[in-house]
Design a protein around this motif. Structure first.
Motif, mmCIF file in Angstrom:
data_model
loop_
_atom_site.group_PDB
_atom_site.id
_atom_site.type_symbol
_atom_site.label_atom_id
_atom_site.label_comp_id
_atom_site.label_asym_id
_atom_site.label_seq_id
_atom_site.Cartn_x
_atom_site.Cartn_y
_atom_site.Cartn_z
ATOM 1 N N ASN A 17 -2.777 -0.467 7.570
ATOM 2 C CA ASN A 17 -2.424 0.682 6.708
ATOM 3 C C ASN A 17 -3.478 1.826 7.113
ATOM 4 O O ASN A 17 -2.908 2.841 6.875
ATOM 5 C CB ASN A 17 -2.631 0.099 5.485
ATOM 6 N N LYS A 18 -4.469 1.651 7.282
ATOM 7 C CA LYS A 18 -5.331 2.559 7.312
ATOM 8 C C LYS A 18 -5.227 3.416 8.583
ATOM 9 O O LYS A 18 -5.275 4.670 8.970
ATOM 10 C CB LYS A 18 -6.958 2.089 7.309
ATOM 11 N N SER A 60 -0.528 9.431 11.150
ATOM 12 C CA SER A 60 0.271 10.252 10.393
ATOM 13 C C SER A 60 -0.226 11.443 9.750
ATOM 14 O O SER A 60 0.336 12.356 9.942
ATOM 15 C CB SER A 60 1.085 9.377 9.190
ATOM 16 N N GLU A 61 -1.486 11.390 9.140
ATOM 17 C CA GLU A 61 -2.141 12.614 8.837
ATOM 18 C C GLU A 61 -2.513 13.383 10.017
ATOM 19 O O GLU A 61 -2.467 14.844 9.872
ATOM 20 C CB GLU A 61 -3.203 12.289 7.989
ATOM 21 N N GLU A 106 -0.305 4.291 0.778
ATOM 22 C CA GLU A 106 -0.483 5.234 1.824
ATOM 23 C C GLU A 106 0.266 5.509 3.135
ATOM 24 O O GLU A 106 0.664 6.673 3.313
ATOM 25 C CB GLU A 106 -2.105 5.021 2.318
ATOM 26 N N PRO A 107 0.930 4.502 3.641
ATOM 27 C CA PRO A 107 1.863 4.790 4.568
ATOM 28 C C PRO A 107 3.253 5.643 4.174
ATOM 29 O O PRO A 107 3.721 6.298 4.949
ATOM 30 C CB PRO A 107 2.423 3.381 5.107
ATOM 31 N N TYR A 108 3.318 5.751 2.902
ATOM 32 C CA TYR A 108 4.724 6.286 2.384
ATOM 33 C C TYR A 108 4.362 7.834 1.835
ATOM 34 O O TYR A 108 5.166 8.506 1.809
ATOM 35 C CB TYR A 108 5.355 5.448 1.094
ATOM 36 N N LYS A 109 3.078 8.101 1.507
ATOM 37 C CA LYS A 109 2.629 9.169 0.816
ATOM 38 C C LYS A 109 3.117 10.517 1.391
ATOM 39 O O LYS A 109 3.668 11.371 0.675
ATOM 40 C CB LYS A 109 1.064 9.074 0.604
ATOM 41 N N HIS A 110 2.694 10.519 2.753
ATOM 42 C CA HIS A 110 3.084 11.820 3.412
ATOM 43 C C HIS A 110 4.613 12.240 3.333
ATOM 44 O O HIS A 110 5.016 13.263 2.727
ATOM 45 C CB HIS A 110 2.834 11.879 5.019
ATOM 46 N N GLN A 167 -2.169 5.629 8.312
ATOM 47 C CA GLN A 167 -2.277 6.765 7.427
ATOM 48 C C GLN A 167 -3.241 7.771 8.250
ATOM 49 O O GLN A 167 -2.948 8.867 8.150
ATOM 50 C CB GLN A 167 -3.364 6.067 6.400
ATOM 51 N N SER A 226 5.747 11.403 9.136
ATOM 52 C CA SER A 226 5.742 10.313 7.927
ATOM 53 C C SER A 226 6.197 9.057 8.809
ATOM 54 O O SER A 226 7.084 8.900 9.546
ATOM 55 C CB SER A 226 7.033 10.625 7.004
ATOM 56 N N SER A 238 0.938 -1.197 -0.102
ATOM 57 C CA SER A 238 0.035 -0.018 0.118
ATOM 58 C C SER A 238 0.769 1.081 -0.101
ATOM 59 O O SER A 238 1.940 1.316 0.695
ATOM 60 C CB SER A 238 -0.975 -0.134 1.172
#
Length: 508
Positions: A390-391, A397-398, A256-260, A394, A403, A254
């Motif tokens: 993962n959710k 982290s937001e 999402e964990p990396y996106k930030h 995410q 990150s 996924s």
């Protein structure tokens, strides 16, 4: 010249323009094609492919006569013969290439057969995904004609007695079609390099000389490469050196964990394109802008079956039960998790690939990967999937603006009960206790079973914050660097023992 404008050979064009059909009909057609091609093999004779082909209910008869296989079963009964040079075992001819894969848990390498038929199907799926970009709004057409930086395994493959073996990305690069060569970076010469650090150093050195439009690879390794380039040339973002970078093609985990953390490295928005390219074949790809899931490849080279990921079908260790229920594509439901079985044009028959998927749009045959059959936590009935984790990561982290590119979770005894122990990678300023509380609360919101068990036998949650480099160093020591390798989200067995030893001693 743009890739989308390339004039394709007539045979390939015909293959790409198959008539629109129902997924069920497409899949039966694929199964029939696979059975016809392999009916004279040892496997086809053993499991009466001729009889299956003459059946009015092809799919059901296939399920009745051919057993489900995991890797150990199909290797010990069949594939070992091909490594010894036998021909016509599970697929016609001799197997000349093997993808080495250990997934994210097993220590020993798996030898997954790769055939020309499989590679052809993979290429057609890749081209279809590329052509689907034409439907995207505000497509940065200029970037489509630029270079593709693909971080994969070495093309200098291991030579066995009559075969070659290596990372699938290395085999793919070695057998790359001629028309793609001008776009491919870092180029065939450096692609041979087995030393991952030397490969990265070369890419950093050559980065100013390339005009990159696409980056392709596992998020963790792409992020590391971009960070090295930014640091080396004292840039504010990767777009200072690659202004035409517009696409990130990723898969395997996924995003999402990396996106930030990833978006701290860019100054222009990217189009993120997800793929599901496993060692066993190109299974699915994102073909619609902002689609929640990826479209299954239903009309090329893979026949899919789905096993409801429930206690009645799998034991506590994630092993499939002998009487497990298996469904075809027209029998699935949206919102449920299924373990994926595939039969492919490489002699992979009713093979439990180890991933779990969920249909987000049955009509479009779109799925998301929700985890692994053996990478879930259910010590006391909490049924915690990788997708749940993962959710939660995410969300937290937001909320905290930090990150968290990597994490892993371990189930541990706690007195007479149990606990979860999280190890989280975070190089930002973060408080471990706050992360622990927030992740725990997020999981209670996401997963009702988890919420119930947190008030019962799942008594505690622990959390340690580690530098991201700790996770990367562990992967290096395990020989799982670059290419398609990713850190397991749940640790069990030998991998857990190695992790605990590494945290204690710094070595394996």
């Amino acid at each position: 010249m743009s890739l989308i404008e390339i004039k394709l050979p007539k045979s390939l064009s015909k293959a790409l323009n198959l008539p629109v059909n129902s997924p069920k009909r497409q899949q039966i057609k694929v199964l029939k094609k696979l059975l016809k091609k392999a009916k004279h093999t040892e496997f086809g004779q053993q499991y009466h492919f001729d009889e299956i082909l003459n059946s009015r209910h092809l799919g059901k008869r296939f399920q009745e006569l051919v057993p489900v296989h995991d890797y150990n079963k199909i290797y010990n009964n069949w594939w070992y013969k091909t490594l010894q040079g036998a021909t016509d075992v599970c697929w016609p001819g001799k197997i000349k290439f093997y993808a080495l894969s250990s997934g994210t848990s097993e220590a020993a390498s798996k030898y997954i057969p790769i055939t020309n038929d499989l590679m052809s199907g993979n290429r057609i799926a890749m081209i279809k995904q590329l052509l689907s970009l034409r439907t995207y709004e505000n497509l940065p057409v200029r970037s489509v004609s630029k270079g593709w930086l693909m971080l994969g395994g070495s093309t200098d493959l291991q030579k066995g007695p009559g075969y070659y073996a290596g990372d699938l990305s290395g085999i793919t690069a070695k057998k790359m079609p001629f028309w793609f060569t001008p776009f491919y970076k870092p180029g065939k010469e450096i692609a041979k390099t087995k030393d991952w650090n030397k490969k990265l150093d070369f890419i950093v050195e050559q980065a100013p000389n390339w005009d990159i439009g696409f980056v392709v690879g596992v998020p963790a390794w792409i992020q590391m490469c971009m960070e090295m380039i930014i640091e080396r040339y004292q840039l504010k973002s990767i777009h200072d050196i690659w202004p035409n970078l517009a696409f990130f093609v990723h898969g395997g985990v996924s995003f999402e964990p990396y996106k930030h953390g990833f978006e701290k490295l860019i100054s222009k928005p990217l189009i993120y394109i997800e793929t599901y390219l496993a060692s066993e074949g190109f299974i699915a790809y994102q073909n619609r802008q902002d689609a929640e899931g990826m479209k299954l490849v239903t009309n090329e080279h893979i026949f899919h079956e789905f096993v409801p990921f429930e206690d009645k079908n799998f034991d506590a260790d994630g092993n499939i039960k002998p009487d497990a229920e298996t469904l075809m594509i027209h029998e699935v439901e949206e919102g449920k998790d299924y373990a994926l079985l595939i039969s492919t044009s490489a002699g992979t028959w009713r093979y439990l690939i180890g991933d779990t998927v969920r249909f987000t749009n049955k009509e479009q045959c779109e799925i998301i990967i929700t985890g692994r059959t053996k990478h879930f936590l259910s010590l006391v009935g909490e049924h915690l999937s990788v997708d749940n984790m993962n959710k939660a990561v995410q969300v937290v982290s937001e909320e905290l603006n930090v990150s968290i590119p990597e994490y892993t979770v371990v189930g541990v005894p706690h007195g007479n009960f149990f606990a979860h122990h999280w190890y989280v990678a975070c190089d930002d300023h973060a408080n471990a206790e706050e992360l622990r509380i927030r992740i725990d609360e997020a999981l209670k919101e996401i997963n009702d079973d988890y919420a119930v068990e947190r008030g019962s036998a799942l008594k505690e949650v622990f959390l340690d914050i580690l530098p991201e480099s700790t996770f990367m160093e562990f992967m290096k020591l395990k020989g799982k660097v670059g290419g398609q390798h990713k850190f397991p989200r749940v640790l069990k067995g030998k991998m857990l023992n190695d992790w605990q030893q590494f945290l204690t001693t710094g070595t394996l």
